[in-house]
Design a protein around this motif. Sequence first.
Motif, short mmCIF file in Angstrom:
data_model
loop_
_atom_site.label_atom_id
_atom_site.label_comp_id
_atom_site.label_asym_id
_atom_site.label_seq_id
_atom_site.Cartn_x
_atom_site.Cartn_y
_atom_site.Cartn_z
N ALA A 6 0.82 -1.22 0.00
CA ALA A 6 0.00 0.00 0.00
C ALA A 6 0.86 1.27 0.00
CB ALA A 6 -0.94 -0.01 1.20
N ALA A 7 1.98 1.22 0.71
CA ALA A 7 2.84 2.40 0.80
C ALA A 7 3.37 2.80 -0.58
CB ALA A 7 4.00 2.14 1.75
N VAL A 8 3.46 1.82 -1.47
CA VAL A 8 3.95 2.09 -2.82
C VAL A 8 2.79 2.38 -3.77
CG1 VAL A 8 5.23 1.12 -4.77
CG2 VAL A 8 5.96 0.62 -2.41
N ALA A 9 1.72 1.58 -3.62
CA ALA A 9 0.64 1.64 -4.62
C ALA A 9 -0.40 2.70 -4.34
CB ALA A 9 -0.03 0.27 -4.70
N ALA A 10 -0.52 3.17 -3.06
CA ALA A 10 -1.59 4.12 -2.74
C ALA A 10 -1.31 5.46 -3.41
CB ALA A 10 -1.68 4.31 -1.23
N PRO A 11 -2.39 6.11 -3.85
CA PRO A 11 -2.19 7.39 -4.54
C PRO A 11 -1.91 8.53 -3.56
CG PRO A 11 -4.52 6.85 -4.50
CD PRO A 11 -3.81 5.72 -3.83
N VAL A 12 -0.71 8.58 -3.05
CA VAL A 12 -0.33 9.64 -2.11
C VAL A 12 0.52 10.66 -2.86
CG1 VAL A 12 0.95 10.19 -0.02
CG2 VAL A 12 -0.37 8.08 -0.14
N ILE A 13 0.21 11.93 -2.66
CA ILE A 13 1.00 12.99 -3.29
C ILE A 13 1.92 13.57 -2.21
CG2 ILE A 13 0.93 15.13 -4.61
CD1 ILE A 13 -2.03 14.48 -5.22
N PHE A 14 3.22 13.53 -2.42
CA PHE A 14 4.13 14.01 -1.38
C PHE A 14 4.54 15.47 -1.58
CE2 PHE A 14 4.56 9.41 -1.16
CZ PHE A 14 4.35 9.22 0.19
N GLY A 15 4.42 15.96 -2.80
CA GLY A 15 4.80 17.35 -3.05
C GLY A 15 3.57 18.24 -3.11
N GLY A 16 3.67 19.48 -2.66
CA GLY A 16 2.55 20.40 -2.75
C GLY A 16 2.54 21.13 -4.08
N LEU A 17 1.40 21.76 -4.39
CA LEU A 17 1.27 22.67 -5.54
C LEU A 17 1.53 22.03 -6.90
CD1 LEU A 17 2.95 25.94 -4.20
CD2 LEU A 17 0.54 25.30 -4.15
N THR A 18 1.37 20.70 -6.99
CA THR A 18 1.64 20.05 -8.29
C THR A 18 0.59 20.42 -9.34
OG1 THR A 18 0.53 18.15 -7.33
CG2 THR A 18 2.93 18.05 -7.46
N SER A 19 -0.54 20.98 -8.90
CA SER A 19 -1.56 21.36 -9.88
C SER A 19 -1.03 22.36 -10.89
CB SER A 19 -2.80 21.92 -9.17
OG SER A 19 -2.48 23.11 -8.49
N ARG A 20 0.03 23.06 -10.50
CA ARG A 20 0.60 24.05 -11.43
C ARG A 20 1.13 23.42 -12.71
NH1 ARG A 20 3.83 28.00 -7.22
NH2 ARG A 20 1.99 29.01 -6.38
N LEU A 21 1.32 22.11 -12.68
CA LEU A 21 1.79 21.44 -13.90
C LEU A 21 0.69 21.36 -14.96
CD1 LEU A 21 3.75 18.57 -12.14
CD2 LEU A 21 4.73 20.48 -13.41
N LEU A 22 -0.55 21.60 -14.53
CA LEU A 22 -1.66 21.58 -15.49
C LEU A 22 -1.86 23.00 -16.04
CD1 LEU A 22 -4.06 19.32 -13.43
CD2 LEU A 22 -2.83 18.69 -15.51
N LYS A 23 -1.71 23.14 -17.33
CA LYS A 23 -1.74 24.47 -17.93
C LYS A 23 -3.16 24.81 -18.37
CE LYS A 23 2.77 24.41 -17.55
NZ LYS A 23 3.32 24.82 -16.26
N THR A 24 -3.94 25.32 -17.43
CA THR A 24 -5.34 25.63 -17.74
C THR A 24 -5.48 26.88 -18.61
OG1 THR A 24 -5.38 26.63 -15.55
CG2 THR A 24 -6.42 24.49 -15.77
N GLY A 25 -4.36 27.50 -18.94
CA GLY A 25 -4.40 28.67 -19.82
C GLY A 25 -4.99 28.36 -21.19
N MET A 26 -4.93 27.09 -21.59
CA MET A 26 -5.47 26.75 -22.92
C MET A 26 -7.00 26.81 -22.98
SD MET A 26 -5.05 22.65 -23.12
CE MET A 26 -5.50 21.61 -21.76
N TRP A 27 -7.66 27.04 -21.84
CA TRP A 27 -9.13 27.15 -21.85
C TRP A 27 -9.58 28.50 -22.39
CZ3 TRP A 27 -11.47 25.26 -16.55
CH2 TRP A 27 -10.97 23.99 -16.26
N ARG A 28 -8.63 29.46 -22.43
CA ARG A 28 -9.05 30.84 -22.70
C ARG A 28 -9.57 31.05 -24.11
NH1 ARG A 28 -4.33 32.38 -20.34
NH2 ARG A 28 -3.41 32.57 -22.39
#
Lengths: 312, 306
Positions: A215-237
């Motif tokens: 579970a420690a390997v397979a569980a969907p745990v995010i260890f870093g903060g602010l990773t949403s910035r990798l999603l470039k929502t600017g293309m919605w404009r």
Amino acid sequence: MYRIRFHGRGGQGMKTAGRILGTSFFLEGFDVQDAPRYGAERRGAPIFAYVRASRSVIQERGVIRRPSLVVVADDTLAGLPEADVLGGQSADTVMAILSDVPEGTWRSRLNLDSPIVCIPRPDAIKGYAGQAMAGVCCAAVAARLCGSIPKSTLARAVREELGFLAPSVLERSLSEASRMFDSLAPYEAVVRDRPDREFSCDNPPGWVELFHDAAAVAAPVIFGGLTSRLLKTGMWRTFRPVIDTARCRRCWWLCSSFCPDSAIHVGDDGIPAIDYEHCKGCLVCVARCPVHAISAVPESRGVRQENGEEAV
Amino acid sequence: MSESGMQYRGMEDFPSTRLFGSGTPMCAGCGGLLVIHQLYDLLGSDTVFINAAGCMTLLSVYPYTPFRGSWLYTAMASAPAGAQGVRDALDILLESDRLRREENLEVVVLTGDGAAYGMGLSATSGALDRGLDFIYLCYDNEGYGNTGQQYSPATPHGAATSTSRGNGGFRGNKKDLFSLWAAHNPPYAATVSASEPLDLARKVEKLRSLRGPRMLLAFSPCPTGWGFEPAQSVMIGNLAVQTGIWPLKEFIGGKVEHTVLPEKRLPVEEYLKRQGRFAHLFASSAGRDIIAELQGAVDRYWEGVR
């Protein structure tokens, strides 16, 4: 079987286009599947809707990878890899695009030999308020290009799918559908009703064995903060806010406080700057700036200005 | 209550740094996201957000998160129960010196109105009974926004939703969640609107000085579900306050106090006419009657305040 893929942006009625076309085929006695793709169904984000129609039982499932017709409601999607407009197009795929750019330009830009039907954007869908009408227009495009749907059936499907709207909106939708259908008479039935694929021609899938990890390997745990910035929502404009720094009064950053997406940051000089990689173009900042130092610019012009191809 | 010693006297006392991450898949102009980022800028990363299923399910879709700190996802009805578990775990770690005092975290439930007004109410009431030390943020967009704006117990009377398409719109009435909280006599409960960031910041400051169950009920205009241009999101919040439809108030020390008293209330039409969900009310005489009903309810409410 007809395999039709609609490409548009959230708010342009692609799901509605699929429903109207699907219902039209259904009323003509076809077996039909119509479904939008689940994802970020947000205004401005790339949206996909799929319709399959066949005279026999449809065994295919899921997204359409080899379309017979691709309908593009918004030509700014053609340059976005995420929108995957060209995905799976072959020599006999027809691409219909609502665009004021000439067909020859698209042919060279996209390097396509397959048929392109370039349709000037109807006045009804220009500007911010008319976006939703694009779906009705696209349904009419697909109905005419497939050639198996009479105009009366298309109208019946529009009534069936949009009957819950205000009568004036329904009437406008019907007249836009009718006008689009009529204008495409020369393209009647350019999309061919191809025989269904034999599944034996598909290669068996390459199975990947998934091992049971701890579970420690397979569980969907995010260890870093602010990773949403990798999603470039600017293309919605579709429109972008542009700050006139000469006019900005360096107030206490109302634009930044009211930006829902945390996409406006204030530098040490007290001047706010917009993060265009993430700004979704909601234009709340334009509405809130007390000295009107922020204006809304169509995204395509904003890009040209950014690249120095057009004066600000 | 005296304003002296308060940190937020004007906008110039606001943080200029945005702590909440960009790139979330919420709609452009999302009123819920706006209130979350305003709150997060004030609370910071020493927080654990316990998220009831709803629109904000999509905030943290693996492997992406806009939070600097922790986030835990629960089923729709059980966010307060999840908060209890996290609070208990933190307390045990603190008591056994496995967590330093300065490493303590604030537990924040994040819930939409579908969960808060409806199926999550029982778990919330239980957490209030137990005096759970947590902040409860409800972003109220008056319907099940993530699934296409079906009506919820927070939907206002007369509004059209995807499950209330008739001429009269939604037949029911909006539930009074603030009073339900006040009836539990918690240390703090308040209504807020992101269109009034100063009022919001002062309330957050007060609630941070208290312990126990503390609620912020946030008016959250929804461009997609309510039918208005995203750019008008904040203006819709202003109008809700100025018409008196969304009273800004707090429950503290056993008493309800209004924090903003609209001097001269605008007619409710000013708020209603800018939203597609109320457009049908302007198209028939029966609809006009509903508008008069809504105005009457707002008038009666404010009569009671003065």
